[in-house]
Design a protein around this motif. Sequence first.
Motif, PDB file in Angstrom:
ATOM      1  N   GLU A   1       0.788  -1.149   0.037  1.00 56.41           N
ATOM      2  CA  GLU A   1      -0.040  -0.034   0.228  1.00 56.41           C
ATOM      3  C   GLU A   1       0.778   1.127   0.164  1.00 56.41           C
ATOM      4  O   GLU A   1       0.178   2.422  -0.319  1.00 56.41           O
ATOM      5  N   ARG A   2       2.146   1.268   0.412  1.00 52.67           N
ATOM      6  CA  ARG A   2       2.966   1.975   0.071  1.00 52.67           C
ATOM      7  C   ARG A   2       2.617   3.344   1.147  1.00 52.67           C
ATOM      8  O   ARG A   2       2.677   4.649   0.855  1.00 52.67           O
ATOM      9  N   ARG A   3       2.205   2.851   2.413  1.00 56.50           N
ATOM     10  CA  ARG A   3       1.859   3.711   3.440  1.00 56.50           C
ATOM     11  C   ARG A   3       2.369   3.474   4.852  1.00 56.50           C
ATOM     12  O   ARG A   3       2.678   2.228   5.117  1.00 56.50           O
ATOM     13  N   ALA A   4       2.504   4.381   5.820  1.00 57.82           N
ATOM     14  CA  ALA A   4       2.906   3.976   6.879  1.00 57.82           C
ATOM     15  C   ALA A   4       1.604   3.462   7.906  1.00 57.82           C
ATOM     16  O   ALA A   4       0.638   4.168   7.648  1.00 57.82           O
TER      17      ALA A   4
ATOM     18  N   TRP B   1       3.294   9.170   1.587  1.00 62.97           N
ATOM     19  CA  TRP B   1       4.520   8.820   1.067  1.00 62.97           C
ATOM     20  C   TRP B   1       5.273  10.229   0.579  1.00 62.97           C
ATOM     21  O   TRP B   1       6.441  10.466   0.416  1.00 62.97           O
ATOM     22  N   GLU B   2       4.442  10.697  -0.585  1.00 60.59           N
ATOM     23  CA  GLU B   2       4.921  11.942  -1.132  1.00 60.59           C
ATOM     24  C   GLU B   2       5.595  13.056  -0.107  1.00 60.59           C
ATOM     25  O   GLU B   2       6.313  13.592  -0.412  1.00 60.59           O
TER      26      GLU B   2
ATOM     27  N   GLU C   1       9.193  14.483   0.026  1.00 62.37           N
ATOM     28  CA  GLU C   1       9.592  15.905  -0.136  1.00 62.37           C
ATOM     29  C   GLU C   1      10.801  16.340   0.862  1.00 62.37           C
ATOM     30  O   GLU C   1      11.435  17.041   0.796  1.00 62.37           O
ATOM     31  N   ARG C   2      10.650  15.682   2.126  1.00 61.23           N
ATOM     32  CA  ARG C   2      11.546  16.187   3.242  1.00 61.23           C
ATOM     33  C   ARG C   2      12.972  15.358   3.055  1.00 61.23           C
ATOM     34  O   ARG C   2      13.884  15.953   3.703  1.00 61.23           O
ATOM     35  N   ILE C   3      13.224  14.581   2.185  1.00 62.91           N
ATOM     36  CA  ILE C   3      14.530  13.847   1.912  1.00 62.91           C
ATOM     37  C   ILE C   3      15.481  15.002   1.063  1.00 62.91           C
ATOM     38  O   ILE C   3      14.760  15.538   0.157  1.00 62.91           O
ATOM     39  N   HIS C   4      16.617  15.293   1.414  1.00 60.47           N
ATOM     40  CA  HIS C   4      17.481  16.091   0.667  1.00 60.47           C
ATOM     41  C   HIS C   4      17.548  15.531  -0.930  1.00 60.47           C
ATOM     42  O   HIS C   4      17.450  14.509  -1.216  1.00 60.47           O
ATOM     43  N   PRO C   5      17.422  16.545  -1.742  1.00 57.12           N
ATOM     44  CA  PRO C   5      17.410  16.094  -3.148  1.00 57.12           C
ATOM     45  C   PRO C   5      18.388  15.262  -3.472  1.00 57.12           C
ATOM     46  O   PRO C   5      18.517  14.460  -4.500  1.00 57.12           O
ATOM     47  N   ASP C   6      19.720  15.635  -3.086  1.00 55.18           N
ATOM     48  CA  ASP C   6      20.766  14.748  -3.545  1.00 55.18           C
ATOM     49  C   ASP C   6      20.990  13.380  -3.012  1.00 55.18           C
ATOM     50  O   ASP C   6      21.708  12.648  -3.503  1.00 55.18           O
ATOM     51  N   ASP C   7      20.096  12.987  -1.947  1.00 55.93           N
ATOM     52  CA  ASP C   7      20.314  11.598  -1.035  1.00 55.93           C
ATOM     53  C   ASP C   7      19.001  11.027  -1.898  1.00 55.93           C
ATOM     54  O   ASP C   7      18.924   9.599  -1.165  1.00 55.93           O
ATOM     55  N   ARG C   8      17.967  11.520  -2.373  1.00 55.82           N
ATOM     56  CA  ARG C   8      16.699  10.795  -2.531  1.00 55.82           C
ATOM     57  C   ARG C   8      17.096   9.398  -3.547  1.00 55.82           C
ATOM     58  O   ARG C   8      16.582   8.253  -3.250  1.00 55.82           O
TER      59      ARG C   8
END
Length: 886
Positions: free
Chosen positions: A542-545, A567-568, A572-579
Motif C-alpha cells: 500500500e506504500r503507506r505507514a 509517502w509523497e 519531499e523532506r529527503i534532501h534532493p541529493d540523497d533521494r
Amino acid sequence: MAPGSGQMAAVNLIGSYSYSLVALSVFIAVFASYAALDLASRVTAAGGWTRALWVLGGACALGTGIWSMHYIGMLAFILPIPVAYHWPTVLLSLFAAILASAIALYVVSRQKMGVFQAVAGSVLMGAGIAGMHYIGMAAMRLPATCHFNSSLVVLSVAFAVLISLAALWITFHFRDEKTGLGRKKLAGAVVMGAAIPVMHYTGMAAASFTPSDMPVDLSHAVSISALGIGGIVAVTFLVLGLALLTSWVDRRFAVQIFELQQRRSEAYLAEAQRLSHTGSFGWKPSTGELIWSEETFRVFQYDRTATPTMELILLRVHPEDVALVKQTIERATQDGKNFEHEHRLLMPDGSIKYVHVVAHALGDESGTLEFVGAVMDVTAARQAEKTLRESEAYLAEAQKLSHTGSWARVSATGEMRYWSAECYRVLGFDPHDGLPRFETFLQRVHPDDQAKIRELSAAAGRAKFDYETDYRIVHPGGEIRDIHVVAHPVFNPSGDLVEYVGTVMDVTERRRSEEKLLQSEAYLAEAQKLTHTGSWVWEVEERRASHLSEEWYRVYGFDPKEGMPTWEQQLERIHPDDRTRRQQAIDQAINEKSDYEVEYRILFPGGAVRYLRTVGHPVLNASGDLVQFVGSSTDITERKQAEEALHQAQTDVARINRITTMGELTASLAHEVKQPIAAAVTDANTCVRWLSRDNPELEEAREAASRVVKDATRAAEIMTRVRQLFRKGTPEQALLDVNEIIREMIVLLGSDATRYEVSIQTELAKDLPKVMGDRVQLQQVLMNLMTNSIDAMKDLDGTRELIISSQAEDGHLMISVSDTGVGLPPQQADQIFDAFFTTKPQGTGMGLRISRSIVESHGGRLWAAANSPRGASFHLTLPIEAEAGE
C-alpha cells in the motif's frame, strides 16, 4: 242397536285375523329392527351435518318400516263391514313413527347411554309408537263405533315403552358389529321384531267395534285393496332396502377409507420409525414368538426374510452387555412387568450401536403374557452426548485457562440461574454453597464499585440493552481482582425480557500487563526522545505507514495532530541529493526481502538540514511474501558533527605527527637536499670551465649543464615531497600506484637508513592495479612504519634489514614492512595500536593509532606480527580500484 231405533241390545262385531298378513307384519318388524340396528352404527360413526342427515334419513326409513308393520297389522284384522282410512290422519301417524324413530336413533348414536338417557328415550319413543298406533286407528272410517278397554290401552302403552327400552339397549350394544350379517345384530333384530308387534296387537285387542247406523264420513278416505297392501309392502321393503344398501355402501366406503388411512398411517409410522431410528416389536415369552417392524430389522441389520429370535438378538449384543440383556429378559419373563434398558450392539462391520429398549407388559383373558415395545437406535444421541460432554469439558478448560466464567440471571427477580465452575473461581465463591443471591454477590464487589454495578443492573433491566463494564471483586482472603463483565438480554417470543446471560473475566493480570506496557511505552518514548530515534511500520504493497511513533514526527518535523503524512510528503523532506541513493537501498531491500540501512539528509521547510540513519527489517507472511518493513530513523546530526570535528582533529594530529617526524628527519633531509645542490654547483663550475677555454667545448659544456638541470630537478622534487607532508588540507581521493609511493618514501628516508646502516630491500609485484586513496595520507602511513622499523634496528648489532613488499590477493593489495629490530613488546602486542601507547622514550604514542585510522578510512586493515628470530612485520591491505570505486 242402531240409533233412532227402539231399545236394542248393542252387539260387538266379531273380527278375525289374516295370519299371512300378521306374519308379514312381524317380518316387516324384524326387517325394520335390523335396519334400525344397522343404521344406528352409521349414525354413530358419522359426525356433524353428516350425522344429522343419517339421523333424518334413518328416521324416515325406520319410521316407514314401523308404520308399515302397524298398517299391515291393522289390515290383517278383518271385520264383517267395509273399512276405509282417512289418509291425512294416516300421514300424521307416519310422522309420529318417524319422530319416534329419530328419537331412537339419536339416543343410541351417543357415545354413552346412561340410565336417564335410556329411560327418557324409551318413554319418548314408546309414546311416539303408541301415538302412531292410536292415531292410525283414528284414521279408520267404518259404520261402527270403536270402544277401547282402558286397561289394555295402558298395557299397550307400557308395552310400547318397555319394548322401546329393550330396543334401545339392543341397538346401542349391537350397533358396532360389522362382520357379515352380524349374528348378534340379527338375533337382536328378531327379538325386537317380535316384541314390537306385541304392543300393536295388544292395542288392537283393546279396541272393540259395535255396528252403527250413523252415516260414515268418507271424505279423504280410501279403501285398501290387496293391491294397496302389496304397494305398501313393496314401498316399505324398497325404503328399508335402500336404507340398508346406503348403509352398506357407506360402510364399504368407510372401510376403504379406514383401510387407506390405516395403510397411510402405517406408512407414516414406518417413515417415522425410519426417521427416528425406532423399531417396534411384540414378544410372547411363553412361545418365544417375536414380531419385528421393518425398522427393527434395519436397527439389528438383519434381512427381512430372517425369523426374529432371542438368539438373533443376543448374536448382535455387544459381548460386554450380553449378561445384562439376558438378566433383563429373565426378570421380565418371571415378573411380567414393564422393562426398560439400554445396551450396545456389535455390528458385522465392527461398528457399535447404542439401542434403548422400552417394553410394556400385556395380558389377555387367558392369562398369556405378551410384551409390546420399541427399540430405538440412540447411537447418534450418545455420540452427540459424548461430543457435548467433550465440548463442555473443553469449554470448562478454556474458561479455566482464560479465567472466563459464564452466568445467567433472571432479570425480574435478580435470581442467579446458572454459574459455571470458573465463574465461582473468578468471583471467589464456593460452588458447594449453591448459587448466591444477587445481594450476596454485590457484597463481594469492591465498595467503590457497588453503586455502579447496582445502577447498571437496574438500568439494563429497564432498558433491556447489552452492556459491559469493569469492576473489582474482593475475595474472602482480601485479594482484589479486576473483573470485566459482558451481558446480553434474552427475550421470549412475545418480546419480554426473560434473563441476562454473559461472562465474567478475571483481567487482573491483563490490567497489570497493560500498566507495565504503558510504562514500557512511556520508557520507550522517553528513550526515543533522548536518542532522537523514531520507530515506524511501513506497508509495502500500500506504500503507506501504519505506525509512526511520536519521536518520528519530531525527527521529521511533522505535526502528529495533522495525521500521518503521505509517502509523497515524506519524500519531499529527503534532501534532493540523497533521494536516489535512499530509494535504491529501499528497492534493493524489497527485491531481496532483506534488511537495509541507509544514511541521508532531510531538509526542513525553514532550510535546516538534519542527518538521519534509517534501519529497516522485513516482515514476511506465512507464504513468504513481503508484507511490511519495521524499523527506526535516528537523528545523527550531532554525531555527524562530532565525527567531522573528530576527523578534523585526527587530520590535525596526523599533520603534527608528520611535522614531528619530519623534524626528526631534518639531518637526513638536509643531506638529501645538499647532495643534488653540491652536484649542481660542481657541474656548473665544470660547464664554466668548458666554456672559458680558448676553444670552448660546447658539447662537454652542454652535458655539464644538463647534469645541473637534473640535480636541480632532483632537489626540487625532494622539497615538493617535504612540502606535501607539511601541507594542511582536506584529503583528496585519486587513483594511486602503490609501488610508486613506496619508491618515493624509500628515496625520502634513504639518507636516514644509510646513516644507521639499514639495508632497504623491496619485493614489489609488477602490474599491480591502482587503489583509490589520498597520496599524502598513504605516504604518512608508510613513513611511520618505515621510520619505526629504522628506529627499532639502529641501536642493535647484527644485520639490519628493512624489507618492503607488495602483492595482490583476494581483491585487495597488501603491503608489508618487515624489519630485524627489537620486535613487538612482550605481553603488549595487542596494545601497540592504542592511542598514547609507545615504547620510545620521546614517542607520542599516536603514530600507529593514526596509521590504522587512515588505513581503515580507506576500507583496509592494518595489523602487526612478530618475526622469527627477531623483528616485526606490519601488514596493511587496501581495496583495489573497482572495490574502492564502489
